[in-house]
Design a protein around this motif. Structure first.
Motif, short mmCIF file in Angstrom:
data_model
loop_
_atom_site.label_atom_id
_atom_site.label_comp_id
_atom_site.label_asym_id
_atom_site.label_seq_id
_atom_site.Cartn_x
_atom_site.Cartn_y
_atom_site.Cartn_z
N PRO A 585 -45.83 11.30 0.72
CA PRO A 585 -45.42 10.52 -0.47
C PRO A 585 -44.03 9.90 -0.34
O PRO A 585 -43.73 8.93 -1.00
N ILE A 586 -43.17 10.49 0.52
CA ILE A 586 -41.87 9.89 0.83
C ILE A 586 -41.86 9.63 2.33
O ILE A 586 -42.08 10.53 3.12
N ILE A 587 -41.60 8.38 2.73
CA ILE A 587 -41.71 8.00 4.13
C ILE A 587 -40.41 7.35 4.59
O ILE A 587 -39.55 7.00 3.78
N SER A 588 -40.27 7.18 5.90
CA SER A 588 -39.14 6.46 6.49
C SER A 588 -39.70 5.24 7.22
O SER A 588 -40.67 5.34 7.96
N ILE A 589 -39.08 4.10 7.00
CA ILE A 589 -39.48 2.86 7.65
C ILE A 589 -38.26 2.28 8.35
O ILE A 589 -37.30 1.86 7.70
N GLY A 590 -38.29 2.27 9.67
CA GLY A 590 -37.14 1.77 10.43
C GLY A 590 -35.91 2.60 10.13
O GLY A 590 -35.91 3.82 10.27
N LEU A 591 -34.85 1.92 9.70
CA LEU A 591 -33.60 2.61 9.39
C LEU A 591 -33.56 3.09 7.95
O LEU A 591 -32.62 3.79 7.55
N GLU A 592 -34.57 2.70 7.16
CA GLU A 592 -34.60 3.09 5.75
C GLU A 592 -35.24 4.47 5.60
O GLU A 592 -36.33 4.71 6.12
N GLU A 593 -34.55 5.36 4.91
CA GLU A 593 -35.07 6.70 4.68
C GLU A 593 -35.36 6.90 3.20
O GLU A 593 -34.73 6.30 2.34
N GLY A 594 -36.32 7.76 2.91
CA GLY A 594 -36.60 8.11 1.52
C GLY A 594 -37.29 7.01 0.74
O GLY A 594 -37.05 6.86 -0.45
N ILE A 595 -38.15 6.21 1.39
CA ILE A 595 -38.91 5.17 0.69
C ILE A 595 -40.18 5.79 0.14
O ILE A 595 -40.88 6.52 0.83
N SER A 596 -40.50 5.46 -1.12
CA SER A 596 -41.71 6.04 -1.71
C SER A 596 -42.94 5.34 -1.15
O SER A 596 -42.95 4.11 -0.95
N LEU A 597 -43.99 6.12 -0.88
CA LEU A 597 -45.25 5.58 -0.38
C LEU A 597 -45.84 4.58 -1.38
O LEU A 597 -46.42 3.57 -0.99
N ALA A 598 -45.67 4.86 -2.69
CA ALA A 598 -46.22 3.97 -3.72
C ALA A 598 -45.61 2.57 -3.61
O ALA A 598 -46.33 1.56 -3.64
N ASN A 599 -44.28 2.50 -3.47
CA ASN A 599 -43.62 1.19 -3.36
C ASN A 599 -44.03 0.47 -2.07
O ASN A 599 -44.28 -0.74 -2.07
N HIS A 600 -44.08 1.21 -0.97
CA HIS A 600 -44.48 0.62 0.32
C HIS A 600 -45.91 0.07 0.25
O HIS A 600 -46.19 -1.02 0.76
N PHE A 601 -46.80 0.79 -0.41
CA PHE A 601 -48.19 0.36 -0.56
C PHE A 601 -48.27 -0.92 -1.39
O PHE A 601 -49.00 -1.86 -1.03
N MET A 602 -47.53 -0.96 -2.52
CA MET A 602 -47.58 -2.15 -3.38
C MET A 602 -47.09 -3.39 -2.63
O MET A 602 -47.68 -4.47 -2.74
N SER A 604 -47.22 -3.85 0.63
CA SER A 604 -48.24 -4.17 1.63
C SER A 604 -49.42 -4.91 0.99
O SER A 604 -49.99 -5.83 1.59
N MET A 605 -49.81 -4.48 -0.21
CA MET A 605 -50.91 -5.16 -0.91
C MET A 605 -50.52 -6.60 -1.27
O MET A 605 -51.31 -7.53 -1.10
N GLU A 606 -49.30 -6.78 -1.75
CA GLU A 606 -48.85 -8.12 -2.13
C GLU A 606 -48.78 -9.04 -0.91
O GLU A 606 -49.03 -10.25 -1.01
N GLU A 607 -48.43 -8.49 0.26
CA GLU A 607 -48.32 -9.30 1.48
C GLU A 607 -49.63 -9.35 2.25
O GLU A 607 -49.67 -9.85 3.38
#
Length: 698
Positions: A585-602, A604-607
């Motif tokens: 539910p909390i993921i790391s993307i590149g240099l960004e830490e503590g990103i919520s899976l929900a926000n990352h999913f939204m 990805s869906m928009e793009e």
């Protein structure tokens, strides 16, 4: 006998160890007015390792490695009091500041000595590090004494998590704030709770505040001191044990365990020095024993011996043995009676609490379907609560595997401690589970009220949690697309039952993959109802202190403290995302830490990048139209506007429809294969003549 014991206790309080026993020889003893106690020290050779090195600047001690000013050292409590910066003074919302970095050190922000404190109004103050977080909400001051202890008006406070070594502190200004309050200073900081209680804080003026750090020493340092835990003065520090669960290897975990040492009763000195705990000669206090007895010092204690009398010795030999036997028998019987009375009082206490639950029917056990277990059978079933029987540890306590005399396997939940809040959670879980009868909810078998902490007994669920199968390597049982869909359907049906079909609506309030268990046939069972709530049928929400697991929390609930059925829907939506992506539910993307899976999913869906973030098993085995349907369902579940989320009943219906389509497709495939098999047999029986020709000949 009672008088000497009291006198011994008083003596131990009054006596203070000499400096030669607590400070390393030939080393500076003070910085200003503050004593420097080993393993801390000033100068090479005077401290244990670099973490304990102290710089003395302007008669003020500073921890050299993390540059924090020390206000006080305590060997007895294994704590130090430091000056720590105040965060987010007069800054805009969303800015954050990082705490002192204590990672890999023997220091922890004390869970019991500190609190999270926010100053200002109309904002949410919170600290977090990866999946660990704490927060509180402050409203605007209306009327009353603004200098009073914080009650959530112009300020807020909350407990900080266990095992905290680093965090970001930040604020989030809530909606509806007027221009005046928006310009006010907002402060958020971790601080010594005692300092707040004394009302020594002055909003806006403090650049640093006192913070309590728990400390100990690492395994490697313990060995360097030639001290072992078997010396009985050192124990593994509980906070560190939890902190090291995430260590990458067993060797790393072993080396990073932190130990705390204290001289036991009857000893004085510094337990971190070799032979630093010295025996106290209690017999120097001539009044410690009665005039008719003689004091004899023993290691760690003393004994008062009667002065010999020849006549009494002879008489005692002749008559003393029967009396002694009677005395021992009487003492044993008294012990049994006292123990029974204690157990009876415990039962009465817990039963009174249970009877206060308006929806709980009691007759002999823990509910209208429960059984009352006794402590002896549970002690035997768990092999005296052996560590090898531990199934898991959590915030509320430890769960043990047990086997009853009839061979039935059970799970026994033992809370860590039983304060008023824990007792409320214990009673609440019984009250909730007593109302539930559903195949996808873990079954409560009963409870035990005879122990210091009451125990809950559940059916044993053998195959662990969904979290383990999603986020740990498990080649023996990979989660196929069909199994993921089956689990989603079963959890949705359970939550739909809680919301819509139970005798009273129930909000789970902690839906997450770690609370979804898998039985012997890998069917889902929803567990952990300690924080759940029953509500009246016409009630729309419950207002509570914000609690839950970061990453699964409904944003609306976090801001308003109002939990609704749609808050459970949001958490279930995150579980759907875990099933689709295999991500935490909390993921790391590149240099960004503590990103919520929900926000990352939204995003990805928009793009239109949905298939880039799917789990390989899902992408390989799932039908595209089914994946897209469930992705859109998850998207609606995690909508930031709770009113636009579907009800759990609607979610369950959508998932059941997908599963039914999947089964129909399987039946069609099976029918097709059977027809093909019959056609092959007919063709072979007519010597290769086509099916149409053969039927035409007939």
């Amino acid at each position: 006998m009672i008088l000497p014991i009291i006198m011994l206790f008083q003596l131990m309080v009054v006596l203070s160890p000499s400096s030669s026993l607590i400070i390393k020889p030939d080393c500076p003893t003070k910085c200003g007015e503050i004593p420097i106690l080993f393993p801390f020290g000033i100068g090479v050779g005077c401290y244990l390792d670099d973490w304990y090195a102290v710089n003395c600047r302007s008669s003020k001690p500073f921890l050299a490695k993390i540059d924090l000013q020390v206000l006080n050292f305590s060997l007895e409590a294994n704590t130090i009091l430091v000056n720590h910066p105040v965060f987010n003074t007069c800054v805009s919302a969303g800015d954050s500041k990082e705490s002192a970095n204590l990672e890999n050190s023997p220091f922890f922000f004390s869970h019991t000595g500190n609190i999270l404190f926010g100053q200002g109004c109309y904002f949410v103050a919170f600290i977090r590090h990866y999946e660990t977080f704490a927060g509180c909400f402050s409203s605007c001051y209306i009327e009353g004494d603004p200098t009073a202890v914080c009650l959530g008006i112009n300020c807020c406070q909350s407990r900080i998590p266990l095992s905290l070594q680093r965090f970001d502190a930040s604020i989030d200004i809530t909606t509806g704030e007027d221009d005046t309050t928006r310009k006010d200073c907002k402060l958020v900081f971790v601080v010594q709770e005692e300092w707040i209680v004394r009302k020594e804080w002055n909003p806006g003026n403090s650049k640093a505040v006192p913070v309590v750090l728990d400390w100990g020493i690492h395994n490697s340092s313990l060995r360097r001191l030639n001290i072992t835990t078997s010396t009985s003065h050192c124990n593994v520090f509980t906070n560190a044990t939890f902190a090291n669960k995430s260590s990458s290897t067993s060797t790393t975990a072993s080396n990073s365990l932190v130990h705390q040492c204290n001289c036991k009763g009857g000893f004085q000195g510094n337990p971190y020095l070799l032979h630093g705990c010295q025996d106290i000669d209690e017999c120097k206090n001539t009044s410690i024993c009665s005039p008719k007895t003689t004091c004899r010092n023993v290691i760690g204690s003393y004994k008062c011996h009667p002065r010999p009398n020849t006549t009494l010795v002879i008489l005692g030999v002749a008559t003393g043995l029967p009396s002694l036997l009677l005395l021992l028998l009487g003492a044993w019987r008294l012990h049994i009676i006292i123990k029974r009375r204690k157990n009876t009082k415990l039962k009465e206490k817990y039963f009174k609490c249970l009877l206060m639950q308006p929806h709980l029917t009691l007759y002999d056990g823990c509910g209208d379907r429960g059984r009352l277990f006794n402590s002896k059978e549970l002690d035997k079933a768990t092999n005296h609560f052996n560590v090898n029987r531990i199934l898991g540890r959590g915030g509320q306590g430890t769960v043990y595997k047990g086997m009853l005399a009839d061979g039935k396997i059970i799970a026994v939940k033992k809370p860590k401690a039983i304060d008023e809040r824990k007792l409320e959670e214990f009673i609440n879980e019984i009250a909730i589970l007593s109302q539930i009868n559903h195949r996808n909810v873990v079954k409560l078998l009963g409870c035990c009220l005879e122990t210091e902490v009451p125990l809950l007994i559940y059916e044993f669920i053998p195959n662990g949690t969904l979290y383990q199968y999603l986020h740990a390597q498990n080649e023996e049982f990979p989660l196929t697309w069909e199994r993921r869909l089956q689990i989603a359907v079963e959890v949705a049906e359970a939550l739909s039952y809680l919301h819509s079909a139970a005798s009273l609506p129930i909000y789970h309030r902690d839906v997450k993959s770690a609370n979804i268990l898998l039985d012997d046939k890998y069917r889902a069972k929803v567990a952990d109802f300690g924080t759940s709530r029953s509500i009246a049928i016409d009630q729309t929400h419950v207002t509570t202190k914000v609690q839950g697991t970061f990453g699964y929390l409904d944003p609306e609930y976090f801001q308003s403290s109002q939990f609704t059925d749609k808050s459970d829907v949001y958490s279930f939506g995150v579980v759907l995302l875990e099933l689709l992506t295999g991500q935490k539910p909390i993921i790391s993307i590149g240099l960004e830490e503590g990103i919520s899976l929900a926000n990352h999913f939204m995003v990805s869906m928009e793009e239109d990048n949905l298939f880039d973030i799917l789990d390989p098993q899902v992408k390989q085995l799932g039908k595209k139209e089914e994946i897209v349907t469930i992705a859109n369902l998850a998207k609606s579940c995690i909508n930031t506007n709770g009113k636009k989320r579907p009800m759990m009943k609607e979610v369950a219906m959508v998932l059941e429809g997908i599963q039914a389509t999947q089964k129909d497709r399987g039946n069609v495939q099976q029918d097709y294969e059977e027809v093909e098999h019959e056609r092959t047999e007919i063709t072979e029986s007519w010597g290769g003549v086509s099916t149409s020709t053969a039927w035409g000949a007939i």
